[in-house]
Design a protein around this motif. Structure first.
Motif, PDB file in Angstrom:
ATOM      1  N   HIS A  86       7.065  -5.081   4.631  1.00 47.11           N
ATOM      2  CA  HIS A  86       8.227  -5.831   4.171  1.00 47.11           C
ATOM      3  C   HIS A  86       9.521  -5.138   4.604  1.00 47.11           C
ATOM      4  O   HIS A  86       9.591  -3.908   4.638  1.00 47.11           O
ATOM      5  CB  HIS A  86       8.174  -5.949   2.641  1.00 47.11           C
ATOM      6  CG  HIS A  86       9.041  -7.016   2.075  1.00 47.11           C
ATOM      7  ND1 HIS A  86      10.316  -6.761   1.608  1.00 47.11           N
ATOM      8  CD2 HIS A  86       8.844  -8.339   1.891  1.00 47.11           C
ATOM      9  CE1 HIS A  86      10.848  -7.878   1.151  1.00 47.11           C
ATOM     10  NE2 HIS A  86       9.984  -8.851   1.311  1.00 47.11           N
ATOM     11  N   ARG A 126       8.722  -1.882  -0.940  1.00 52.32           N
ATOM     12  CA  ARG A 126       8.274  -2.282  -2.265  1.00 52.32           C
ATOM     13  C   ARG A 126       7.282  -1.251  -2.777  1.00 52.32           C
ATOM     14  O   ARG A 126       6.296  -0.941  -2.098  1.00 52.32           O
ATOM     15  CB  ARG A 126       7.601  -3.659  -2.220  1.00 52.32           C
ATOM     16  CG  ARG A 126       8.496  -4.795  -1.733  1.00 52.32           C
ATOM     17  CD  ARG A 126       7.689  -6.051  -1.461  1.00 52.32           C
ATOM     18  NE  ARG A 126       6.689  -5.829  -0.398  1.00 52.32           N
ATOM     19  CZ  ARG A 126       5.755  -6.732  -0.049  1.00 52.32           C
ATOM     20  NH1 ARG A 126       5.693  -7.887  -0.667  1.00 52.32           N
ATOM     21  NH2 ARG A 126       4.903  -6.446   0.916  1.00 52.32           N
ATOM     22  N   ASP A 132       4.255  -0.383   3.816  1.00 52.60           N
ATOM     23  CA  ASP A 132       4.719  -1.732   3.477  1.00 52.60           C
ATOM     24  C   ASP A 132       5.414  -2.376   4.675  1.00 52.60           C
ATOM     25  O   ASP A 132       6.421  -1.853   5.166  1.00 52.60           O
ATOM     26  CB  ASP A 132       5.675  -1.655   2.292  1.00 52.60           C
ATOM     27  CG  ASP A 132       6.066  -3.017   1.757  1.00 52.60           C
ATOM     28  OD1 ASP A 132       5.472  -4.021   2.209  1.00 52.60           O
ATOM     29  OD2 ASP A 132       6.948  -3.074   0.885  1.00 52.60           O
ATOM     30  N   THR A 170       5.440  -9.474  -4.723  1.00 51.76           N
ATOM     31  CA  THR A 170       6.738 -10.146  -4.752  1.00 51.76           C
ATOM     32  C   THR A 170       7.671  -9.442  -3.763  1.00 51.76           C
ATOM     33  O   THR A 170       7.281  -8.494  -3.084  1.00 51.76           O
ATOM     34  CB  THR A 170       7.352 -10.094  -6.158  1.00 51.76           C
ATOM     35  OG1 THR A 170       7.707  -8.736  -6.464  1.00 51.76           O
ATOM     36  CG2 THR A 170       6.382 -10.618  -7.207  1.00 51.76           C
ATOM     37  N   ASP A 171       8.915  -9.876  -3.718  1.00 55.16           N
ATOM     38  CA  ASP A 171       9.893  -9.220  -2.861  1.00 55.16           C
ATOM     39  C   ASP A 171      10.313  -7.859  -3.418  1.00 55.16           C
ATOM     40  O   ASP A 171      10.923  -7.058  -2.713  1.00 55.16           O
ATOM     41  CB  ASP A 171      11.151 -10.094  -2.708  1.00 55.16           C
ATOM     42  CG  ASP A 171      10.888 -11.321  -1.847  1.00 55.16           C
ATOM     43  OD1 ASP A 171       9.928 -11.285  -1.055  1.00 55.16           O
ATOM     44  OD2 ASP A 171      11.642 -12.303  -1.984  1.00 55.16           O
ATOM     45  N   GLN A 172       9.973  -7.597  -4.688  1.00 55.01           N
ATOM     46  CA  GLN A 172      10.375  -6.347  -5.325  1.00 55.01           C
ATOM     47  C   GLN A 172       9.263  -5.294  -5.366  1.00 55.01           C
ATOM     48  O   GLN A 172       9.513  -4.098  -5.306  1.00 55.01           O
ATOM     49  CB  GLN A 172      10.846  -6.599  -6.765  1.00 55.01           C
ATOM     50  CG  GLN A 172      12.190  -7.293  -6.877  1.00 55.01           C
ATOM     51  CD  GLN A 172      12.103  -8.772  -6.486  1.00 55.01           C
ATOM     52  OE1 GLN A 172      11.191  -9.484  -6.908  1.00 55.01           O
ATOM     53  NE2 GLN A 172      13.059  -9.229  -5.676  1.00 55.01           N
ATOM     54  N   GLN A 173       7.994  -5.726  -5.499  1.00 57.08           N
ATOM     55  CA  GLN A 173       6.920  -4.753  -5.598  1.00 57.08           C
ATOM     56  C   GLN A 173       5.576  -5.365  -5.236  1.00 57.08           C
ATOM     57  O   GLN A 173       5.415  -6.589  -5.194  1.00 57.08           O
ATOM     58  CB  GLN A 173       6.846  -4.147  -6.999  1.00 57.08           C
ATOM     59  CG  GLN A 173       6.395  -5.123  -8.090  1.00 57.08           C
ATOM     60  CD  GLN A 173       6.345  -4.442  -9.449  1.00 57.08           C
ATOM     61  OE1 GLN A 173       7.026  -3.460  -9.709  1.00 57.08           O
ATOM     62  NE2 GLN A 173       5.506  -4.965 -10.325  1.00 57.08           N
ATOM     63  N   ARG A 174       4.615  -4.472  -4.957  1.00 56.53           N
ATOM     64  CA  ARG A 174       3.214  -4.849  -4.738  1.00 56.53           C
ATOM     65  C   ARG A 174       2.435  -4.353  -5.953  1.00 56.53           C
ATOM     66  O   ARG A 174       2.430  -3.161  -6.227  1.00 56.53           O
ATOM     67  CB  ARG A 174       2.691  -4.199  -3.461  1.00 56.53           C
ATOM     68  CG  ARG A 174       3.430  -4.599  -2.191  1.00 56.53           C
ATOM     69  CD  ARG A 174       3.059  -3.687  -1.029  1.00 56.53           C
ATOM     70  NE  ARG A 174       3.620  -2.348  -1.178  1.00 56.53           N
ATOM     71  CZ  ARG A 174       3.259  -1.298  -0.427  1.00 56.53           C
ATOM     72  NH1 ARG A 174       2.327  -1.426   0.500  1.00 56.53           N
ATOM     73  NH2 ARG A 174       3.832  -0.122  -0.612  1.00 56.53           N
ATOM     74  N   GLU A 175       1.796  -5.264  -6.659  1.00 58.95           N
ATOM     75  CA  GLU A 175       1.149  -4.877  -7.910  1.00 58.95           C
ATOM     76  C   GLU A 175      -0.296  -5.366  -7.972  1.00 58.95           C
ATOM     77  O   GLU A 175      -0.596  -6.518  -7.651  1.00 58.95           O
ATOM     78  CB  GLU A 175       1.915  -5.425  -9.111  1.00 58.95           C
ATOM     79  CG  GLU A 175       1.306  -5.027 -10.450  1.00 58.95           C
ATOM     80  CD  GLU A 175       2.088  -5.571 -11.627  1.00 58.95           C
ATOM     81  OE1 GLU A 175       3.057  -4.894 -12.040  1.00 58.95           O
ATOM     82  OE2 GLU A 175       1.751  -6.659 -12.123  1.00 58.95           O
ATOM     83  N   VAL A 184      12.247  -4.610   3.105  1.00 58.48           N
ATOM     84  CA  VAL A 184      12.720  -3.709   2.050  1.00 58.48           C
ATOM     85  C   VAL A 184      11.498  -3.107   1.376  1.00 58.48           C
ATOM     86  O   VAL A 184      10.607  -3.829   0.931  1.00 58.48           O
ATOM     87  CB  VAL A 184      13.584  -4.460   1.017  1.00 58.48           C
ATOM     88  CG1 VAL A 184      14.019  -3.519  -0.098  1.00 58.48           C
ATOM     89  CG2 VAL A 184      14.795  -5.088   1.696  1.00 58.48           C
ATOM     90  N   ARG A 244       1.965   4.424 -10.035  1.00 62.45           N
ATOM     91  CA  ARG A 244       2.758   4.141  -8.826  1.00 62.45           C
ATOM     92  C   ARG A 244       2.275   5.033  -7.694  1.00 62.45           C
ATOM     93  O   ARG A 244       2.333   6.257  -7.789  1.00 62.45           O
ATOM     94  CB  ARG A 244       4.242   4.345  -9.076  1.00 62.45           C
ATOM     95  CG  ARG A 244       5.119   4.032  -7.859  1.00 62.45           C
ATOM     96  CD  ARG A 244       6.584   3.986  -8.236  1.00 62.45           C
ATOM     97  NE  ARG A 244       7.093   5.279  -8.632  1.00 62.45           N
ATOM     98  CZ  ARG A 244       7.714   6.140  -7.797  1.00 62.45           C
ATOM     99  NH1 ARG A 244       7.899   5.816  -6.521  1.00 62.45           N
ATOM    100  NH2 ARG A 244       8.165   7.289  -8.251  1.00 62.45           N
TER     101      ARG A 244
END
Length: 318
Positions: free
Chosen positions: A162, A166, A160, A140-145, A164, A178
Motif C-alpha cells: 500500500h 499500514r 505492505d 483497510t486503508d489504515q491497517q491490516r488486521e 501508505v 502488532r
C-alpha cells in the motif's frame, strides 16, 4: 424479530433436527423435511454443521452439559435440552468468545479438527491455520488486521504494498499484537493468548491495560491476558512444528499430551487420573492420531478403552 432472536431460533431448530437424527426414529419424510430446511437458508446449513461438530466435541464443554448427552442411552428430549442449552445460552466472557457459534461459522477462513490450511493474503503475507482455527481478515486503508476467533495461526508478514504503510495487527480475546516485520505464532487459549516470535518482533498490548504494552523479540515467547503481558522466555523452537504436521514432546505429562493430541482428533479423548502423571517423549505425525494412541500402549503401562471410534479413554493397564 431481532437478529439475535433469529439466530437463537435457527440454533434451536438445528439442535432439534440433530436430536431427531440420532433418535433412530427419523422417517423418509423427516429426511426430506430436513433437507429442505438445510437448503432454505445458508445459516440453516451452518447451524446444522456446527451442531454436528459440537455433539462430537462435548469433551470441551462443561461436564454437566456433555455427560448427559454421550454417557448413556438418550431420548430425543434428553438430547435436545443439553445441546440446545450449550448452543444458545453460553455464559459471557471468554467461554462465550470461544464458543459463540456465529463468530466461527461466519469467519472468513476456518479449519476443521485435524485440518491445516495455508493462506496468502492480499498483501502477500502468509498465514497457516492449525486445527480447529478461525480468523477474519480486515484490510483497510489504515491497517491490516487478522482477528483470531479460535485456534492457532503461524504468520509470515510481507512488506505492505500500500502507498501508505499500514501496521499488521492480530487481534485476540485478550489484546492486540502488532507485527514489527516478523514471523510469529499465535494461539488462543481459554483465557490467554500464547505468542512465539521466530523473526523480527511483536508488540503485545493487553486489552484492559494498554499502557502495559511489551515488545517480544525474535527467539522469545510470552503469553498475554487482558491485563498483562507475562515476562518473555526463550522460544521452544519445536513449538511451530505443527505447521509441518509434527508434534514434538519431551517429558510431557500424559494428561497434557492427551489434551494436546485431542486438538487434532474429532470426538472425546480422555486420560484417567491414575496415569496422568506418566511422561511422554517423542516425535509424532499428527496425520495419524490412531497410530499415536497405539504407540502409547507400546511404551507406557496404559491401555485404550474405545467406547466408540470417537470416544477413547487412556487408562491404567492392569
Amino acid at each position: 424479530m431481532s437478529q439475535s432472536t433469529a439466530n437463537h431460533t435457527v440454533i434451536r431448530q438445528a439442535a432439534q433436527w440433530l436430536a431427531l437424527w440420532h433418535s433412530g426414529s427419523m422417517t423418509d419424510a423427516d429426511m426430506l423435511r430436513l433437507a429442505d430446511w438445510r437448503a432454505a437458508k445458508p445459516e440453516h446449513e451452518h447451524a446444522w454443521r456446527q451442531a454436528e461438530l459440537l455433539a462430537q466435541k462435548l469433551t470441551h464443554i462443561p461436564p454437566q452439559l456433555g455427560m448427559p448427552v454421550l454417557d448413556r442411552a438418550i431420548s430425543r428430549r434428553d438430547f435436545i435440552k443439553p445441546l440446545a442449552l450449550l448452543l444458545v445460552t453460553m455464559p459471557t466472557g471468554m467461554l462465550a468468545y470461544r464458543y459463540a457459534p456465529w463468530r466461527e461459522w461466519a469467519a472468513d477462513y476456518r479449519t476443521a479438527t485435524g485440518e491445516r490450511r495455508e493462506l496468502v493474503l492480499a498483501d502477500g503475507s502468509r498465514v497457516m491455520l492449525n486445527t480447529a482455527s478461525a480468523i477474519n481478515v480486515v484490510f483497510t486503508d489504515q491497517q491490516r488486521e487478522l482477528r483470531l476467533l479460535a485456534g492457532e495461526i503461524l504468520i509470515q508478514t510481507a512488506p505492505d504494498p500500500h502507498p501508505v504503510h499500514r501496521p499488521f495487527i492480530v487481534q485476540t480475546a485478550e489484546g492486540r499484537l502488532r507485527a514489527l516485520g516478523t514471523h510469529f505464532n499465535v494461539r488462543q487459549q481459554d483465557a490467554w493468548t500464547q505468542l512465539a516470535v521466530l523473526e523480527g518482533a511483536v508488540e503485545a498490548t493487553p486489552a484492559a491495560a494498554k499502557q502495559h504494552a511489551s515488545v517480544i523479540t525474535a527467539g522469545r515467547q510470552s503469553s498475554l491476558t487482558e491485563h498483562e503481558v507475562h515476562a518473555a522466555t526463550n522460544l521452544d523452537e519445536k513449538r511451530t512444528a505443527w505447521a509441518d504436521g509434527i508434534l514434538y514432546v519431551d517429558k510431557m505429562r500424559l494428561d497434557e499430551f492427551v489434551a494436546e493430541l485431542g486438538r487434532y482428533r474429532p470426538g472425546v479423548l480422555r486420560c484417567e487420573a491414575d496415569v496422568a502423571h506418566l511422561e511422554v517423549s517423542g516425535v509424532f505425525q499428527l496425520n495419524d492420531t490412531d497410530r499415536i494412541l497405539a504407540a502409547l500402549q507400546n511404551t507406557l503401562p496404559v491401555q485404550l478403552h474405545w467406547r466408540t471410534r470417537y470416544w477413547v479413554t487412556v487408562a491404567y493397564r492392569a
